[in-house]
Motif scaffolding. Sequence first.
Motif, short mmCIF file in Angstrom:
data_model
loop_
_atom_site.label_atom_id
_atom_site.label_comp_id
_atom_site.label_asym_id
_atom_site.label_seq_id
_atom_site.Cartn_x
_atom_site.Cartn_y
_atom_site.Cartn_z
N GLU A 119 0.79 -1.21 0.00
CA GLU A 119 0.02 0.03 -0.02
C GLU A 119 0.92 1.33 0.08
OE1 GLU A 119 -3.27 2.11 2.87
OE2 GLU A 119 -2.39 0.21 3.52
N THR A 120 0.43 2.43 -0.92
CA THR A 120 0.93 3.55 -0.53
C THR A 120 0.43 4.23 0.55
OG1 THR A 120 1.12 3.78 -3.00
CG2 THR A 120 1.39 5.99 -1.78
N ALA A 121 1.33 4.38 1.74
CA ALA A 121 0.81 4.99 2.73
C ALA A 121 0.85 6.55 2.93
CB ALA A 121 1.65 4.49 4.00
N CYS A 122 1.66 7.05 2.19
CA CYS A 122 2.20 8.72 2.27
C CYS A 122 2.70 9.11 1.08
CB CYS A 122 2.91 8.90 3.47
SG CYS A 122 3.08 10.63 4.03
N THR A 123 2.32 10.08 0.65
CA THR A 123 2.75 10.86 -0.61
C THR A 123 3.04 12.23 -0.15
OG1 THR A 123 0.95 11.25 -1.74
CG2 THR A 123 2.15 9.52 -2.28
N LEU A 124 4.10 12.98 -0.74
CA LEU A 124 4.47 14.31 -0.43
C LEU A 124 5.36 14.98 -1.50
CD1 LEU A 124 7.67 14.80 0.99
CD2 LEU A 124 6.39 13.34 2.54
N TRP A 125 5.20 16.36 -1.71
CA TRP A 125 5.99 17.01 -2.46
C TRP A 125 6.52 18.08 -1.89
CZ3 TRP A 125 8.17 16.92 -7.15
CH2 TRP A 125 8.59 18.17 -7.76
N GLY A 126 8.02 18.19 -1.83
CA GLY A 126 8.80 19.20 -1.05
C GLY A 126 10.07 19.37 -1.67
N GLY A 127 9.93 19.68 -3.08
CA GLY A 127 11.11 20.08 -3.82
C GLY A 127 11.50 18.64 -4.79
N ASP A 128 10.82 17.85 -4.40
CA ASP A 128 10.84 16.37 -5.15
C ASP A 128 9.79 15.57 -4.47
OD1 ASP A 128 11.31 14.62 -7.24
OD2 ASP A 128 13.29 13.71 -6.29
N TYR A 129 9.21 14.68 -5.49
CA TYR A 129 8.04 13.49 -5.27
C TYR A 129 8.58 12.64 -4.58
CZ TYR A 129 3.64 11.30 -5.43
OH TYR A 129 2.68 10.75 -5.30
N VAL A 130 7.89 12.12 -3.34
CA VAL A 130 8.51 10.99 -2.46
C VAL A 130 7.22 10.34 -2.08
CG1 VAL A 130 9.38 10.62 -0.09
CG2 VAL A 130 10.13 12.77 -1.47
N ALA A 131 7.22 8.92 -2.04
CA ALA A 131 6.13 8.03 -1.56
C ALA A 131 6.74 7.14 -0.59
CB ALA A 131 5.77 7.28 -2.92
N TYR A 132 5.81 6.88 0.44
CA TYR A 132 6.38 5.95 1.51
C TYR A 132 5.29 4.53 1.31
CZ TYR A 132 8.96 9.22 4.04
OH TYR A 132 9.95 10.39 4.18
N MET A 133 6.16 3.33 0.94
CA MET A 133 5.49 2.34 0.70
C MET A 133 5.19 1.42 2.04
SD MET A 133 4.59 3.14 -2.34
CE MET A 133 3.72 1.89 -2.69
#
Length: 152
Positions: A119-133
Motif C-alpha cells: 500500500e501507498t501510505a503517504c506521498t508528499l511534494w517538497g522539492g521532489d516527489y516522495v512516496a512511502y510504501m
Amino acid sequence: MAAEFELPHGVIFQQAYLVDDLRASIEEWDRLFGAGPFVITEHHRTDTFDYRGTDHEADVSYAFGYLGDMMIQFIVQHDDTPSIYRDMFAPGEVGFHHIGLLVHDVQGEIRRFNQAGYETACTLWGGDYVAYMDCRSDMGCYVELHGDAPII
C-alpha cells in the motif's frame, strides 16, 4: 516478500530512525560511527501531503547527515497525529523506520509496489516527489521511494 517482487537494485541511499531527541542522536552517531555533519529541519512542512487519504500532516523535525555514502535520517514526531511514524511507534517509542530508495520513475515504482500488494501510505511534494510504501509485513519497515532529481 511478495512473490517474484524485487526491490530496485543498487539504489538504497538512506536509513531512517524515529528518535526522541535529534541532537542526542546526532551526538551518539558521531561518537559511535563518525557520522555527520547533520542538518536539522525543525517542524518540517511540505507543499502537498497525503497520509492514507488525508492531508493531516504530523508535526515532525528531521536531521540529515551521512555515514560514508549512506544518508542517515533522524525523525522526531512532536504530536500524536496519525502518521507513518505512529503506524510503527507509539509516543515515546523509537527505532528503525525506513530505507530510502532513489528511483528514476517514482510513479512507475509506486504502481509496481502496489501491484505486488504494498500500500501507498503517504506521498508528499517538497522539492521532489516522495512516496512511502508500507512494506512492514515483509520487511518490517517502510520503503521510501524518492525521485533521483538533482536536489538529492
